[in-house]
Scaffold this motif. Structure first.
Motif, mmCIF file in Angstrom:
data_model
loop_
_atom_site.group_PDB
_atom_site.id
_atom_site.type_symbol
_atom_site.label_atom_id
_atom_site.label_comp_id
_atom_site.label_asym_id
_atom_site.label_seq_id
_atom_site.Cartn_x
_atom_site.Cartn_y
_atom_site.Cartn_z
ATOM 1 N N CYS A 21 0.839 -1.202 0.128
ATOM 2 C CA CYS A 21 -0.039 -0.053 0.203
ATOM 3 C C CYS A 21 0.940 1.255 -0.004
ATOM 4 O O CYS A 21 0.252 2.361 -0.571
ATOM 5 C CB CYS A 21 -0.789 0.059 1.195
ATOM 6 S SG CYS A 21 -0.487 -0.860 2.570
ATOM 7 N N VAL A 28 -0.242 4.571 -2.539
ATOM 8 C CA VAL A 28 -1.018 5.916 -1.997
ATOM 9 C C VAL A 28 0.243 6.689 -1.334
ATOM 10 O O VAL A 28 1.318 6.246 -0.938
ATOM 11 C CB VAL A 28 -2.294 5.855 -1.105
ATOM 12 C CG1 VAL A 28 -3.257 5.158 -1.822
ATOM 13 C CG2 VAL A 28 -1.723 4.930 0.225
ATOM 14 N N GLU A 29 -0.065 8.065 -1.061
ATOM 15 C CA GLU A 29 0.972 8.698 -0.075
ATOM 16 C C GLU A 29 0.040 9.798 0.602
ATOM 17 O O GLU A 29 -1.124 10.237 0.065
ATOM 18 C CB GLU A 29 1.768 9.491 -1.185
ATOM 19 C CG GLU A 29 1.112 10.651 -2.003
ATOM 20 C CD GLU A 29 2.218 11.473 -2.686
ATOM 21 O OE1 GLU A 29 3.495 11.075 -2.568
ATOM 22 O OE2 GLU A 29 1.720 12.258 -3.713
ATOM 23 N N LYS A 49 -1.768 13.135 1.895
ATOM 24 C CA LYS A 49 -2.346 14.433 1.317
ATOM 25 C C LYS A 49 -1.439 15.679 1.860
ATOM 26 O O LYS A 49 -1.135 16.281 1.283
ATOM 27 C CB LYS A 49 -3.781 14.514 1.435
ATOM 28 C CG LYS A 49 -4.560 13.785 0.656
ATOM 29 C CD LYS A 49 -6.062 13.850 0.659
ATOM 30 C CE LYS A 49 -6.960 13.107 -0.098
ATOM 31 N NZ LYS A 49 -8.333 13.381 0.278
ATOM 32 N N TYR A 85 -3.227 4.722 7.448
ATOM 33 C CA TYR A 85 -4.079 4.730 6.156
ATOM 34 C C TYR A 85 -5.280 3.675 6.495
ATOM 35 O O TYR A 85 -6.466 4.087 5.695
ATOM 36 C CB TYR A 85 -3.149 4.025 5.265
ATOM 37 C CG TYR A 85 -3.822 3.668 3.919
ATOM 38 C CD1 TYR A 85 -4.351 4.553 3.128
ATOM 39 C CD2 TYR A 85 -3.541 2.356 3.542
ATOM 40 C CE1 TYR A 85 -4.991 4.124 1.959
ATOM 41 C CE2 TYR A 85 -4.333 1.774 2.157
ATOM 42 C CZ TYR A 85 -5.003 2.824 1.474
ATOM 43 O OH TYR A 85 -5.430 2.494 0.082
ATOM 44 N N PRO A 93 -8.357 6.161 5.315
ATOM 45 C CA PRO A 93 -7.864 6.321 3.842
ATOM 46 C C PRO A 93 -8.248 7.547 2.892
ATOM 47 O O PRO A 93 -7.409 7.966 2.224
ATOM 48 C CB PRO A 93 -8.530 4.928 3.066
ATOM 49 C CG PRO A 93 -9.938 4.907 4.059
ATOM 50 C CD PRO A 93 -9.234 5.287 5.353
ATOM 51 N N TYR A 108 -5.324 10.195 2.071
ATOM 52 C CA TYR A 108 -4.167 9.702 1.046
ATOM 53 C C TYR A 108 -4.714 9.741 -0.106
ATOM 54 O O TYR A 108 -6.046 9.792 -0.720
ATOM 55 C CB TYR A 108 -4.096 8.195 1.427
ATOM 56 C CG TYR A 108 -3.293 8.074 2.861
ATOM 57 C CD1 TYR A 108 -1.947 7.844 3.032
ATOM 58 C CD2 TYR A 108 -3.922 8.189 4.076
ATOM 59 C CE1 TYR A 108 -1.361 7.856 4.153
ATOM 60 C CE2 TYR A 108 -3.331 7.954 5.339
ATOM 61 C CZ TYR A 108 -2.063 7.760 5.078
ATOM 62 O OH TYR A 108 -1.456 7.742 6.513
ATOM 63 N N ASN A 109 -3.638 9.989 -1.307
ATOM 64 C CA ASN A 109 -4.085 10.278 -2.570
ATOM 65 C C ASN A 109 -3.451 8.819 -3.043
ATOM 66 O O ASN A 109 -2.193 8.384 -2.787
ATOM 67 C CB ASN A 109 -3.190 11.456 -3.013
ATOM 68 C CG ASN A 109 -4.077 12.748 -2.742
ATOM 69 O OD1 ASN A 109 -5.345 12.645 -2.853
ATOM 70 N ND2 ASN A 109 -3.396 13.787 -2.334
ATOM 71 N N PRO A 110 -4.201 8.423 -4.260
ATOM 72 C CA PRO A 110 -3.403 7.469 -4.953
ATOM 73 C C PRO A 110 -2.226 7.775 -6.012
ATOM 74 O O PRO A 110 -2.198 8.893 -6.594
ATOM 75 C CB PRO A 110 -4.675 7.141 -6.031
ATOM 76 C CG PRO A 110 -5.602 8.163 -6.162
ATOM 77 C CD PRO A 110 -5.135 8.827 -4.859
ATOM 78 N N PHE A 136 -11.309 2.728 0.175
ATOM 79 C CA PHE A 136 -9.893 3.232 -0.133
ATOM 80 C C PHE A 136 -9.694 3.601 -1.564
ATOM 81 O O PHE A 136 -10.743 3.556 -2.363
ATOM 82 C CB PHE A 136 -9.107 1.367 -0.034
ATOM 83 C CG PHE A 136 -8.937 1.077 1.267
ATOM 84 C CD1 PHE A 136 -8.009 1.809 2.221
ATOM 85 C CD2 PHE A 136 -9.703 -0.040 1.674
ATOM 86 C CE1 PHE A 136 -8.130 1.159 3.418
ATOM 87 C CE2 PHE A 136 -9.485 -0.491 2.938
ATOM 88 C CZ PHE A 136 -8.661 0.113 3.741
ATOM 89 N N PRO A 137 -8.845 4.314 -1.706
ATOM 90 C CA PRO A 137 -8.715 4.980 -3.057
ATOM 91 C C PRO A 137 -8.451 3.643 -4.143
ATOM 92 O O PRO A 137 -7.879 2.564 -3.748
ATOM 93 C CB PRO A 137 -7.198 5.677 -2.998
ATOM 94 C CG PRO A 137 -6.945 5.785 -1.718
ATOM 95 C CD PRO A 137 -7.833 4.691 -0.996
ATOM 96 N N SER A 148 -11.369 -2.299 -7.043
ATOM 97 C CA SER A 148 -10.076 -1.409 -7.203
ATOM 98 C C SER A 148 -9.562 -1.122 -8.565
ATOM 99 O O SER A 148 -8.602 -0.008 -8.662
ATOM 100 C CB SER A 148 -9.025 -2.214 -6.304
ATOM 101 O OG SER A 148 -8.845 -3.722 -6.785
#
Length: 364
Positions: free
Chosen positions: A266, A270-271, A273, A284, A288, A291-293, A316-317, A348
């Motif tokens: 994961c 993602v990271e 924001k 996360y 979630p 977080y950005n994808p 989740f993204p 997903s």
């Protein structure tokens, strides 16, 4: 009817390929002859089936009854969701219902279960004291998924003008055992190691998501090929070498003799924001939305194949959206195939908008 000591085994009707059984003859023998005081089972009635992997006579040999009529059964078990007319009132049923994620195609089944006052034990929702699922996809799902992917990959590359050793591999159902299927994959690997792959499709990178049974099974088959696993952060370097050779007009090798694997977590998807924060897995999972994808930027541009084996929920993204895929294709991404073994429709991987069948395992 509940708890009357009579168990029924359904004849699977979800599709023509479903040959599995929820209880094997040896399981039935243990239940019938282990003493009702211990097992609670006095009789087992098995619906007849000419395609089930265990023949009806094998069940009869251990004391089961063969009958289409399961009306005497308090508990009825199967693998996949049965036809609506198979749902009898005031019984307990156990099978994979594929309803808890509000799958549209199975809402009529859920309506029937509620209308008939049925107690439904959905395998997907049975958990132990530790909170983990007790019944889940196993390694065989990953093994079969990867074999079918490799088989399809051969046809896809041929369509693109490349002959590869994958073309000789059959679909997983064509092999009589796991050992036979593995032997076929090993043969493909030996051909790659000796004759190589066309340089035009290399580096050939398989990206795996998830770390559970499904991913482990898929990687088990992948590792039968000549391979090297690379860290996600090293993917750009694989392609930088190829670009450098082209820019310097350096003669590139005409064949490549291995494939590459990359297992992403994961943290690669993602990271935060907030740029001042570092990725934290616990945070996360709890939040979630913070977080950005980044999978479409950091990983997907280098993937020839994505093998999606991870658990995903709507909160989740997404791993990859339709818009992101379109942008990747415009930019010349080498992606030629996705094996979404999770089979989460619109999940997903957003553009996976339908399930496939064994006889027709791919769509474009």
């Amino acid at each position: 009817m509940l708890g009357n000591g009579v168990v029924g085994i359904l004849s699977e009707s979800s599709n023509m390929w479903e040959r599995r059984a929820p209880l094997t003859p040896s399981h039935c023998s243990r239940l019938l002859h282990g003493g009702r005081g211990k097992t609670g089972v006095a009789r087992i009635i098995v619906q007849p089936s000419t395609k089930r992997i265990h023949h009806d006579t094998l069940y009869e040999d251990v004391g089961c009854e063969i009958s289409d009529d399961l009306s005497e059964c308090g508990l009825i078990v199967g693998i996949k969701q049965p036809k609506l007319e198979m749902i009898l009132p005031n019984r307990a049923y156990a099978f994979f219902s594929h309803t808890h994620k509000v799958q549209k195609e199975n809402m009529s089944l859920l309506d029937k279960v509620l209308a008939e006052k049925v107690s439904l034990y959905d395998y997907e929702l049975i958990i132990g004291d530790h909170g983990k699922r007790l019944l889940a996809f196993g390694k065989f799902a990953g093994r079969a998924g990867l074999i079918d992917l490799l088989s399809g990959l051969g046809k896809r590359y041929l369509n693109l003008g490349y002959s590869t050793p994958f073309l000789s591999l059959g679909a997983s159902y064509m092999y009589s055992s796991l050992a036979a299927a593995k032997a076929a994959v090993i043969s493909v690997g030996e051909e790659i190691a000796t004759l190589g792959l066309p340089s035009g499709i290399c580096p050939l990178v398989f990206v795996f998501t998830g770390s559970g049974n499904v991913s482990q099974g898929a990687q088990e088959i992948f590792k039968l090929l000549p391979h090297t696993f690379v860290d996600a952060s090293k993917l750009p370097e694989l392609f930088a070498m190829k670009s450098r050779d082209l820019a310097q007009h350096t003669p590139a090798p005409k064949r490549a003799f291995q494939v590459y694997g990359c297992l992403v977590t994961c943290e690669d998807m993602v990271e935060p924001k907030d740029p001042t924060r570092r990725f934290d897995k616990t945070d996360y999972y709890a939040h979630p939305e913070h977080y950005n994808p980044i999978f479409h930027e950091r990983i997907a541009p280098y993937a020839s194949v994505i093998v999606n084996c991870m658990y995903w929920e709507k909160r989740f993204p997404r791993l990859l959206s339709t818009k992101q895929l379109q942008e990747l294709m415009r930019n010349g991404c080498p992606l030629v195939g996705i094996s979404d073994i999770t089979c989460d429709i619109g999940g997903s991987i957003e553009f996976v908008n339908q399930s496939t069948s064994i006889e027709s395992p791919f769509f474009r």
